[in-house]
Enzyme design. Structure first.
Site, PDB file in Angstrom:
ATOM      1  N   HIS A   1      12.914  18.245   0.047  1.00  0.00           N
ATOM      2  CA  HIS A   1      13.807  18.018   1.181  1.00  0.00           C
ATOM      3  C   HIS A   1      15.236  18.502   0.931  1.00  0.00           C
ATOM      4  O   HIS A   1      15.974  18.753   1.886  1.00  0.00           O
ATOM      5  CB  HIS A   1      13.830  16.540   1.534  1.00  0.00           C
ATOM      6  CG  HIS A   1      12.507  16.030   2.017  1.00  0.00           C
ATOM      7  ND1 HIS A   1      11.890  16.507   3.137  1.00  0.00           N
ATOM      8  CD2 HIS A   1      11.679  15.080   1.505  1.00  0.00           C
ATOM      9  CE1 HIS A   1      10.732  15.887   3.314  1.00  0.00           C
ATOM     10  NE2 HIS A   1      10.588  15.023   2.345  1.00  0.00           N
TER      11      HIS A   1
ATOM     12  N   GLU B   1       0.565   9.638   0.245  1.00  0.00           N
ATOM     13  CA  GLU B   1       1.398   9.569   1.446  1.00  0.00           C
ATOM     14  C   GLU B   1       0.611   9.596   2.751  1.00  0.00           C
ATOM     15  O   GLU B   1       1.223   9.675   3.827  1.00  0.00           O
ATOM     16  CB  GLU B   1       2.405  10.728   1.435  1.00  0.00           C
ATOM     17  CG  GLU B   1       3.317  10.721   0.216  1.00  0.00           C
ATOM     18  CD  GLU B   1       4.408  11.763   0.286  1.00  0.00           C
ATOM     19  OE1 GLU B   1       5.559  11.401   0.564  1.00  0.00           O
ATOM     20  OE2 GLU B   1       4.097  12.959   0.061  1.00  0.00           O
TER      21      GLU B   1
ATOM     22  N   ASP C   1       6.534   8.325   4.360  1.00  0.00           N
ATOM     23  CA  ASP C   1       5.535   9.209   4.942  1.00  0.00           C
ATOM     24  C   ASP C   1       4.212   8.489   5.171  1.00  0.00           C
ATOM     25  O   ASP C   1       3.494   8.784   6.129  1.00  0.00           O
ATOM     26  CB  ASP C   1       5.319  10.437   4.054  1.00  0.00           C
ATOM     27  CG  ASP C   1       6.384  11.500   4.263  1.00  0.00           C
ATOM     28  OD1 ASP C   1       7.241  11.316   5.141  1.00  0.00           O
ATOM     29  OD2 ASP C   1       6.361  12.506   3.538  1.00  0.00           O
TER      30      ASP C   1
END
Length: 259
Positions: free
Chosen positions: A49, A154, A180
């Site tokens: 990210h 996730e 997530d």
């Protein structure tokens, strides 16, 4: 030439907890120094990210070698080569998101461990040896034993497959990416939802059965973090530079505005 110890992996193998300082916006050698000064064990350099390059991530990893924190990177599942390049240039662990199947886990191990455990290519002695390694076979065996590999759980698919994932040789930890996971469950942000609690319990049991360390990410409150830690979570992401800065700056601004 002795390899630099992986203090985070040593703590986890000793049954202790290791907490991580997420890096999203910081750059340069100050990142690891700030994390160490704040009492963290490892830095979580987020290449999934964050916008940092391999070069920037590696510079932080090299600096961290002498700062008392373990440099660990997260690379995207479809960019494992970035994790390999970081390992060649100072990283001492890799976290990979969205490990949904045992095949995903095995692919990760193949990428990041030297033969016979994997198929990682030897790029010469890294900073962990001060760039002066012993013979290649010794260096590769020592490196395999000193890097930390963590796959992230996730999705509901990953939870359903977690027993097989946890049984994969070469993994050290399975970290639940709680944000997530809640999103893919259709309950975004509900970290205390009964389904999330059940997922934590199932992943914790699989980790215990197969000698893996349970990891926890995305749980930063003081209600659910202790509950999930009680299930065995010891590889814990404590938050990110963004949240730390916002919390400290906001508290200071409130104080000064009230003078």
């Amino acid at each position: 030439m002795a390899i630099t110890p992986n203090h985070t992996l040593d703590k986890l193998r000793a049954g202790k907890t290791a907490i991580g300082f997420g890096i999203h916006h910081l750059r340069g050698p100050v990142a690891g120094a700030l994390a160490a000064a704040s009492g963290f064990d490892w830095i979580f350099i987020d290449m999934e990210h964050g916008a940092m390059s391999v070069d920037q991530a590696s510079a932080m990893c090299v600096a961290a070698q002498g700062q008392g924190v373990t440099p660990i990177v997260r690379c995207c599942r479809d960019a494992l080569f970035e994790g390999t390049r970081c390992l060649d240039n100072g990283a001492m662990g890799v976290v990979v998101p969205h490990i949904d199947t045992a095949e995903d886990a095995a692919e990760m191990v193949r990428a990041f461990r030297f033969p016979p455990q994997g198929m990682r290519s030897w790029g010469g002695p890294p900073i962990q040896y001060g760039y002066r390694a012993p013979d290649t076979a010794t260096a590769q065996a020592e490196t395999n034993a000193h890097i930390l590999l963590c796959g992230m759980i996730e999705t509901p698919e990953a939870v359903a497959n977690v027993e097989a994932i946890a049984a994969t040789p070469g993994l050290d930890s399975l970290m639940i990416g709680t944000s997530d996971l809640t999103a893919t469950m259709g309950i975004a942000g509900q970290i205390g939802h009964p389904d999330v609690q059940a997922a934590y319990a199932r992943v914790a049991a699989a980790c215990a059965a197969h000698g893996k360390v349970l990891g926890m990410g995305g749980v930063y409150d003081e209600v659910w973090a202790p509950k999930y830690a009680a299930l065995g979570a010891r590889f814990i992401l404590g938050g990110s530079d963004h949240s730390f800065l916002m919390a400290g700056a906001s508290a200071r601004a409130r104080f000064l505005a009230g003078l």
